[in-house]
Write an enzyme that holds these catalytic residues in place. Structure first.
Site, short mmCIF file in Angstrom:
data_model
loop_
_atom_site.label_atom_id
_atom_site.label_comp_id
_atom_site.label_asym_id
_atom_site.label_seq_id
_atom_site.Cartn_x
_atom_site.Cartn_y
_atom_site.Cartn_z
N PHE A 179 0.73 -1.15 -0.05
CA PHE A 179 0.06 -0.16 0.08
C PHE A 179 0.98 1.37 -0.06
O PHE A 179 0.39 2.29 -0.43
CB PHE A 179 -0.87 0.00 1.15
N CYS A 285 15.73 -6.85 17.60
CA CYS A 285 17.02 -6.20 17.68
C CYS A 285 17.13 -5.64 16.44
O CYS A 285 18.23 -4.50 16.48
CB CYS A 285 17.95 -6.95 18.07
N HIS A 748 20.93 -12.37 15.56
CA HIS A 748 20.67 -11.13 16.55
C HIS A 748 21.54 -9.92 16.04
O HIS A 748 22.64 -10.28 15.17
CB HIS A 748 21.43 -11.57 17.92
#
Length: 788
Positions: A179, A285, A748
Site C-alpha cells: 500500500f 533487535c 541477533h
C-alpha cells in the site's frame, strides 16, 4: 455549592467506561516512554484511555479540557510488585465524590487488556494456514526449467527483491506492490491473471521446515503438503538441505557471537543523553539497531527534536497512531537533547521538568507503540519474526518520505543518484540513465581472499578432525575492502542487449558510478547467499573496512567527449494488417494495461508500447525503466497524423469522490488530479501511484496543509528530478550494525556508534563503552561526509 455541583457534573460527563474494542494505553505514555514504574507513574485519561507521564498530563489537560485521570504507579520490590491506583483530576475543587460511574470506569480500565498486550497477541507469528485446494493435484509443466540457488531476478522488470517462483511453470516474478508503494511490481499476480497458475513460493524462505507459499486463486498464504515434490521438479531438493541454524558452521558462528558482542571483557556500562538502550520485544533487535543509528543523524534531530512542541501540539487526538509524533517521541528520548522541557499547568504556572537518566545498568525503553505503527500493514514487520535490518532501514526511509511531503525531509541525507552507462560493443555508442538509491550494496569477491592457504588448511583439518576433540580455531576469509570496491566498479556484461544503433540484440557493457554523493552513505556488505545445493549461508568474512573513505574516483562523468549516444528509436515493429491502420501503429491495449497496473502513468505506458513497436511487455518495461527520469515522461503521446493526444482524461471527468478521498489523505487537489489522470481515474491505482511518485509531487511545492504553494506564491518552475544533496565523496565511519547468525531471518543484531571519539556498543538495553569494536565483521556501515 452550585459551582461545585457544576464542576462535578462537568467532570463526570467526561468519564467513560471502556467498551470492547477500546484501545487502553495503561502501560506507557503516548508522548514519552514513561510507564507506571517510572517516577511519577502514569496518568490514564478516563475518556480517551490514553496514558501520559507526569510531564505531559498537564499538556493533555490544557489541550482537551479533560479533568479526570486514573493515576497508576507500580513499585518493584523483592519478589513483590505493589500497585497504587488513585483518581486524579485537574481542577481547583479539592474533593470529588466517587460515583458509581467513576468506580465502573476505574474497574474497567484495570481489567481491560492494554494495547501492548493486544499487540503482542496480534503480532504472534504462529498463524494457522489452511491447505491449498490446488496443492494435491497441482499440474507442473515439463519445460526443463531449473532454478539456481542465487542470482534471481524478476523475468519482467529485473527486480531482485520480493521474488516468487510459480510452482506450475517455474517463472520467477516480483510480488505485489504494498500500500505504501514499496514491494514489487505485481508481475507474479499478473502472471496468474494471464495463465491461471495458482501457487507460488517466495524465494529466500525455503528451509527444510517449509516455505512461504501463496495461492493467488485463494488470495491467502497456504500450506502445500507436496512442497518438497513441487520444488524438486525445478531442481530444489529441500529435504537434503541442511537446517538453518547453529548446525551450519557451529564453531565459526559461536566465535562470531563472542567477537561482535565483545564477550569475555568487562564492558563499562554507560548512561545519559544519547546512551539510552532499547528493550528487545522479541526479535526486535533489527529495529533497535537501525533506530539507534538513525536518531544520531542531525537531520532527524532537526526534523523531530527541534519541532517537538509544534509536533505534539498538532498531533491528532490519538497520538499513538501519528507517525511524526511517535518518531519525535523516540528521537527525543534516545538522543536526550531536550533534557528540560517547559509545560503549562491548568493554573497557568510554568514548571521546568528534567528527564532523569539511570546510572549503571539500565532497563531501556520499550518501543511497542513505535514498532506497531511502523510495521502496521506490512507482511513482515508487523510480526514478531526476526527481519533483515537493511530491509527495515529502507522501509522506514520510505515511511519518512511519505510523511515529509514538504519541509525538511531527513531521508534526503541518505539519498543519492546512480549513473548507469551502457555501451553497445558493436557500435561503441552509449546510453546513460540515472536512478535514485539509498544504500550502496558491496559485493564480496571470495576469490580475492588474502589467506587462501590458511583457509584450505582449516578446511582440511575440519574434515579430518574428531568431533569429540572440541571446536577448532575460527579461520575467516580475509577480504580486502579495495577488492570489494573493485568488484563494484567492474563493468557488467549484458549478453542480450537490444541496440538501437544496430537494430538488433548484441553484447553491451554496463558500468555503475555515483551521479551524486549523499551527506550520509550507507554501505551494505552482501554476506548472505545460497550454495549450489540450495543451502542458505552467510559468508564468514573479515573485511578491513576503513575509518575514512574517498570515493571521488567513482563519480560518473556523463557523456564523454566525442562519444556518440545510442539513438532513441524503437525496434522495427512487425507490420501486419492487424497492427497498421492508415500508416499509424495501433497500440497493444493489453500491454498498455499491464504497465498501468504497475502504477506507471497512462501516457508513459502508451509511449513505451509505441516506441518499442508493440514487441511485448518486456521491451516496453525496459523502455519505461530507462526513461523514468525524462522531463516529458508523463506528457501525452501524439501519434503520427494526430493533432492531439488520444486517450487523455479531461479534468472534468474525474470522480469528485475519488478526488475527495485522496485529498483527505493530506494531498492537494492538484496532486490528486495528477494521480487520477495518470491512472485512468481508478482510485486504487491512483493511491499506489501517488505514493510511488513522491519525488514528482514534492516538485509541486506542497505545504504541510496539503495546499499547493502555487495557489499563493504564483507558478514556479519545478526542479527537475528528485532532490539530492551533492558534495565531495570523502567520508568517515561513525556507526555500523553487525549480524550474528546464519540468516537475516534468525540470529541477533547489535550496533556500534562513535560518540565523542569513543565507540559505544548498543546491545538492546545494554549500552557500554566498546573495548574492541569489530569493524571487520559488520553488515551495514554508516559514513558521514567529511567537511573540507
Amino acid at each position: 455549592m452550585a459551582e461545585v455541583g457544576e464542576v462535578l457534573m462537568s467532570v463526570l460527563s467526561t468519564i467513560r467506561v471502556p467498551r470492547p474494542g477500546d484501545r487502553v494505553h495503561k502501560d506507557e505514555c503516548a508522548l514519552s516512554f514513561s510507564s507506571p514504574e517510572s517516577e511519577g507513574g502514569l496518568y490514564v485519561c478516563m475518556n480517551s484511555f490514553l496514558g501520559f507521564g507526569s510531564q505531559y498530563v498537564d499538556r493533555h489537560h490544557t489541550r482537551t479540557g479533560q479533568r479526570a485521570y486514573l493515576h497508576i504507579t507500580r513499585t518493584r520490590k523483592t519478589q513483590v510488585i505493589t500497585s497504587d491506583n488513585s483518581l486524579v483530576y485537574c481542577t481547583s475543587v479539592l474533593t470529588l465524590l466517587l460515583s458509581f460511574k467513576v468506580s465502573l470506569s476505574m474497574a474497567g480500565l484495570m481489567s481491560a487488556d492494554s494495547v501492548s498486550h493486544t499487540l503482542q497477541v496480534q503480532q504472534w507469528d504462529g498463524e494457522v494456514r489452511q491447505e491449498s485446494r490446488h496443492a494435491a493435484d497441482l499440474k507442473q509443466l515439463d519445460n526443463g526449467v531449473k532454478i539456481p540457488p542465487s542470482g534471481w531476478r524478476c523475468e519482467v522488470c529485473d527486480l531482485q527483491e520480493n521474488l516468487w517462483m510459480n510452482l506450475t511453470d517455474g517463472k520467477v516474478l516480483c510480488g505485489r506492490r504494498y500500500f505504501d508503494g514499496s514491494g514489487g511490481n505485481n508481475h507474479a499476480l499478473l502472471h496468474f491473471q494471464q495463465t491461471g497458475h495458482p501457487l507460488a513460493v517466495k524465494l529466500g524462505t525455503i528451509t527444510p521446515d517449509g516455505a512461504d507459499v501463496y495461492s493467488y486463486d485463494e488470495d491467502d498464504m497456504v500450506l502445500d503438503p507436496k512442497l518438497p515434490e513441487h520444488l524438486a521438479h525445478f531442481g530444489i531438493d529441500m529435504m537434503t538441505m541442511e537446517k538453518v541454524g547453529l548446525e551450519i558452521a557451529v564453531n565459526q558462528r559461536v566465535g562470531e557471537w563472542e567477537v561482535i558482542q565483545e564477550s569475555g571483557t568487562t564492558l563499562r556500562p554507560l548512561s545519559g543523553p544519547g546512551l539510552t538502550g532499547m528493550k528487545n520485544l522479541g526479535n526486535s533487535c533489527y529495529l533497535n539497531s537501525v533506530m539507534q543509528v538513525l536518531f544520531t543523524v542531525p537531520d532527524f534531530q532537526n526534523k523531530y527534536v527541534s519541532n517537538i512542541d509544534k509536533i505534539f501540539d498538532e498531533a491528532p487526538s490519538d497520538p499513538t497512531q501519528d507517525f511524526k509524533t511517535q518518531v519525535c517521541r523516540g528521537t527525543v528520548t534516545l538522543t536526550g537533547i531536550l533534557t528540560r522541557t517547559r509545560i503549562w499547568c491548568a493554573c497557568k504556572r510554568t514548571h521546568i521538568l528534567t528527564f532523569l537518566f539511570p546510572q549503571g545498568d539500565q532497563i531501556g525503553i520499550a518501543p511497542r507503540m513505535f514498532k506497531a505503527l511502523v510495521g502496521r500493514g506490512h507482511p513482515e514487520f508487523s510480526t514478531n519474526r526476526q527481519q533483515d535490518a537493511q530491509e527495515f532501514l529502507l522501509h522506514f526511509i520510505n515511511m519518512v518520505e511519505r510523511n515529509c511531503r514538504s519541509g525538511l525531509n531527513p531521508s534526503e541525507a541518505f539519498r543519492f543518484l546512480v549513473e548507469e552507462r551502457i555501451v553497445c560493443q558493436q557500435s561503441q555508442k552509449a546510453k546513460y540513465t540515472q536512478r535514485v538509491d539509498y544504500i550502496l550494496q558491496l559485493p564480496v569477491p571470495m576469490d580475492q581472499a588474502t589467506n587462501t592457504e590458511e583457509l584450505q588448511e582449516a578446511e582440511r583439518r575440519r574434515e579430518e578432525a574428531d568431533s569429540s576433540a572440541g571446536p577448532l580455531p575460527t579461520v575467516r576469509a580475509q577480504i580486502p575492502f579495495t577488492a570489494c570496491m573493485a568488484a563494484l566498479s567492474e563493468p557488467e556484461i549484458l549478453t542480450d542487449f537490444w541496440s538501437s544503433a544496430v537494430q538488433a540484440k548484441t553484447t553491451a557493457t554496463k558500468t555503475t558510478r555515483f551521479a551524486s554523493f549523499p551527506d550520509y552513505l550507507v554501505i551494505q556488505i552482501k554476506k548472505f547467499t545460497f550454495g549450489l545445493d540450495w543451502v542458505p549461508k552467510k559468508l564468514d568474512v573479515s573485511i578491513d573496512v576503513p575509518d575514512t573513505l574517498d570515493l571521488s574516483a567513482l563519480r560518473g562523468a556523463g557523456q564523454q567527449p566525442g562519444e556518440e549516444l545510442l539513438p532513441e528509436v524503437a525496434p522495427p515493429p512487425l507490420m501486419t494488417p492487424d497492427v497498421e491502420v492508415k500508416g499509424i501503429l495501433v497500440l497493444d491495449d493489453s500491454t498498455v494495461s499491464q504497465l498501468c497496473e504497475m502504477g506507471f502513468p497512462l501516457e508513459a505506458c502508451r509511449k513505451a508500447v509505441y516506441y518499442t513497436g508493440n514487441t511485448g511487455i518486456d521491451a516496453a518495461m525496459n523502455w519505461v525503466m530507462g526513461h523514468m527520469d525524462d522531463p516529458d515522461f508523463s506528457a501525452p503521446l501524439v501519434l503520427p497524423g494526430c493533432s492531439s493526444a488520444p486517450g487523455t482524461t479531461p479534468t472534468e471527468s474525474l470522480s469528485e469522490e475519488h478526488l475527495a478521498t485522496i485529498v483527505s489523505m493530506g494531498f492537494s487537489r492538484d496532486q490528486a488530479t495528477k494521480a487520477l489522470r495518470a491512472t485512468s481515474n481508478v482510485l486504487e491505482r491512483a493511491v499506489d501511484w501517488i505514493f510511488s511518485h513522491l519525488d514528482d509531487l514534492e516538485s509541486m511545492e506542497v505545504s504541510e496543509g496539503g495546499r499547493s504553494a502555487a495557489d499563493s506564491e504564483g507558478s514556479r518552475e519545478p526542479p527537475p528530478g528528485p532532490r539530492v544533496r551533492d558534495g565531495p565523496g570523502k567520508y568517515e565511519l561513525f556507526a555500523f550494525i553487525s549480524h550474528m547468525g546464519t540468516s537475516t531471518m534468525c540470529g541477533h543484531y547489535v550496533c556500534h556508534i562513535k560518540k565523542d571519539q569513543q565507540w559505544v556498543i548498543f546491545n538492546d538495553q545494554k549500552v557500554c563503552a566498546s573495548e574492541k569494536p569489530p569493524k571487520d565483521l559488520g553488515y551495514l556501515y554508516f559514513y558521514r561526509r567529511v567537511a573540507e
